[in-house]
Scaffold this active site. Structure first.
Site, PDB file in Angstrom:
ATOM      1  N   LYS A  13       0.838  -1.197   0.000  1.00 55.74           N
ATOM      2  CA  LYS A  13       0.000   0.000   0.000  1.00 55.74           C
ATOM      3  C   LYS A  13       0.885   1.265   0.000  1.00 55.74           C
ATOM      4  O   LYS A  13       2.097   1.184   0.246  1.00 55.74           O
ATOM      5  CB  LYS A  13      -0.930  -0.025   1.217  1.00 55.74           C
ATOM      6  CG  LYS A  13      -1.963  -1.171   1.150  1.00 55.74           C
ATOM      7  CD  LYS A  13      -2.949  -1.099   2.320  1.00 55.74           C
ATOM      8  CE  LYS A  13      -3.999  -2.201   2.220  1.00 55.74           C
ATOM      9  NZ  LYS A  13      -5.027  -2.064   3.298  1.00 55.74           N
ATOM     10  N   TYR A  53     -12.534  -2.897  -3.058  1.00 60.93           N
ATOM     11  CA  TYR A  53     -13.178  -2.859  -1.745  1.00 60.93           C
ATOM     12  C   TYR A  53     -14.697  -2.729  -1.885  1.00 60.93           C
ATOM     13  O   TYR A  53     -15.333  -2.021  -1.094  1.00 60.93           O
ATOM     14  CB  TYR A  53     -12.597  -1.718  -0.912  1.00 60.93           C
ATOM     15  CG  TYR A  53     -11.206  -1.994  -0.382  1.00 60.93           C
ATOM     16  CD1 TYR A  53     -10.899  -3.194   0.261  1.00 60.93           C
ATOM     17  CD2 TYR A  53     -10.178  -1.056  -0.518  1.00 60.93           C
ATOM     18  CE1 TYR A  53      -9.623  -3.460   0.748  1.00 60.93           C
ATOM     19  CE2 TYR A  53      -8.898  -1.314  -0.020  1.00 60.93           C
ATOM     20  CZ  TYR A  53      -8.632  -2.517   0.606  1.00 60.93           C
ATOM     21  OH  TYR A  53      -7.370  -2.770   1.103  1.00 60.93           O
ATOM     22  N   ASN A 120      -1.829   0.104   6.811  1.00 63.85           N
ATOM     23  CA  ASN A 120      -1.377  -1.226   7.230  1.00 63.85           C
ATOM     24  C   ASN A 120      -0.484  -1.938   6.215  1.00 63.85           C
ATOM     25  O   ASN A 120      -0.453  -3.170   6.167  1.00 63.85           O
ATOM     26  CB  ASN A 120      -2.565  -2.090   7.674  1.00 63.85           C
ATOM     27  CG  ASN A 120      -3.639  -2.198   6.605  1.00 63.85           C
ATOM     28  OD1 ASN A 120      -3.431  -1.769   5.479  1.00 63.85           O
ATOM     29  ND2 ASN A 120      -4.768  -2.781   6.968  1.00 63.85           N
ATOM     30  N   HIS A 123      -1.870  -5.353   1.412  1.00 63.91           N
ATOM     31  CA  HIS A 123      -3.104  -6.109   1.218  1.00 63.91           C
ATOM     32  C   HIS A 123      -2.726  -7.498   0.730  1.00 63.91           C
ATOM     33  O   HIS A 123      -1.808  -7.638  -0.081  1.00 63.91           O
ATOM     34  CB  HIS A 123      -4.002  -5.459   0.159  1.00 63.91           C
ATOM     35  CG  HIS A 123      -5.074  -6.393  -0.333  1.00 63.91           C
ATOM     36  ND1 HIS A 123      -6.260  -6.589   0.350  1.00 63.91           N
ATOM     37  CD2 HIS A 123      -5.102  -7.252  -1.391  1.00 63.91           C
ATOM     38  CE1 HIS A 123      -6.972  -7.506  -0.293  1.00 63.91           C
ATOM     39  NE2 HIS A 123      -6.303  -7.926  -1.351  1.00 63.91           N
ATOM     40  N   GLU A 134      -9.862 -10.298  -7.443  1.00 68.08           N
ATOM     41  CA  GLU A 134      -8.983  -9.132  -7.289  1.00 68.08           C
ATOM     42  C   GLU A 134      -7.889  -9.049  -8.355  1.00 68.08           C
ATOM     43  O   GLU A 134      -7.504  -7.938  -8.761  1.00 68.08           O
ATOM     44  CB  GLU A 134      -8.311  -9.176  -5.897  1.00 68.08           C
ATOM     45  CG  GLU A 134      -9.297  -8.949  -4.760  1.00 68.08           C
ATOM     46  CD  GLU A 134      -8.711  -9.285  -3.384  1.00 68.08           C
ATOM     47  OE1 GLU A 134      -7.529  -9.698  -3.308  1.00 68.08           O
ATOM     48  OE2 GLU A 134      -9.436  -9.145  -2.394  1.00 68.08           O
TER      49      GLU A 134
END
Ligand code: ADP
Length: 151
Positions: A13, A53, A120, A123, A134
């Site tokens: 990310k 998402y 975070n 992913h 995805e």
């Protein structure tokens, strides 16, 4: 998720890229013996994030996710191997870095922030169904295509 040759989608990310953790993530994946099938630096579009998402688009925190995830470049990877999905999820750690165990990517390279945006680092797909969905969002010319099992 059944036991099999699999592929998983990994995103480093924008916080992971900005803080210099592309190499850390790749090294951990390589040290486990998994294979990187595709890899690129990319900048997420709003459209990609709404697809990726889709289950969270209605959440009050979705605008925060969108701002965070479009705030800088990311690295997208397709990673393959036997039972790779669960293995990389374990390496990823809990969603909130404050709760992620030390030794996990999120537990080692993330922390909590006062503004409540969850930064975070990574992913990783949580199931074969997710990986299948995805992978083409970030690699439009690819589809979920696990390698043939070793004989
Ligand atoms: P994971 O990434 O561990 O699979 P989820 O699928 O539940 O977790 O959530 C996807 C992403 O959305 C998280 O990694 C995080 O970046 C963001 N997110 C989830 N819940 C929240 C929340 N309550 N507040 C802010 N961001 C969140």
């Amino acid at each position: 998720t059944h036991m099999a040759e699999q592929q998983t989608l990994v995103l480093v990310k924008p916080d992971g890229v900005a803080n210099g953790h592309i190499g850390d993530v790749i090294t951990r994946i390589e040290h486990r013996g998994f294979t990187i099938d595709a890899l690129k630096v990319t900048h997420a579009t709003a459209d990609q994030l709404h697809q990726h998402y889709a289950a969270l688009v209605g959440e009050p925190f979705f605008p925060r996710i969108e701002r965070f995830m479009t705030g800088g470049p990311m690295v997208a990877m397709i990673v393959s191997g036997f039972n790779v999905i669960e293995a990389v999820r374990k390496m990823t750690g809990a969603t909130n870095p404050a709760e992620a165990a030390p030794g996990t990517i999120r537990g080692d390279f993330g922390r909590e922030w006062a503004d409540k945006t969850i930064r975070n680092v990574i992913h990783s797909s949580d199931s074969e169904t997710s990986a299948r969905r995805e992978i083409p969002i970030w690699f439009p010319d690819r589809q979920y295509a696990p390698h043939q099992p070793e004989k």
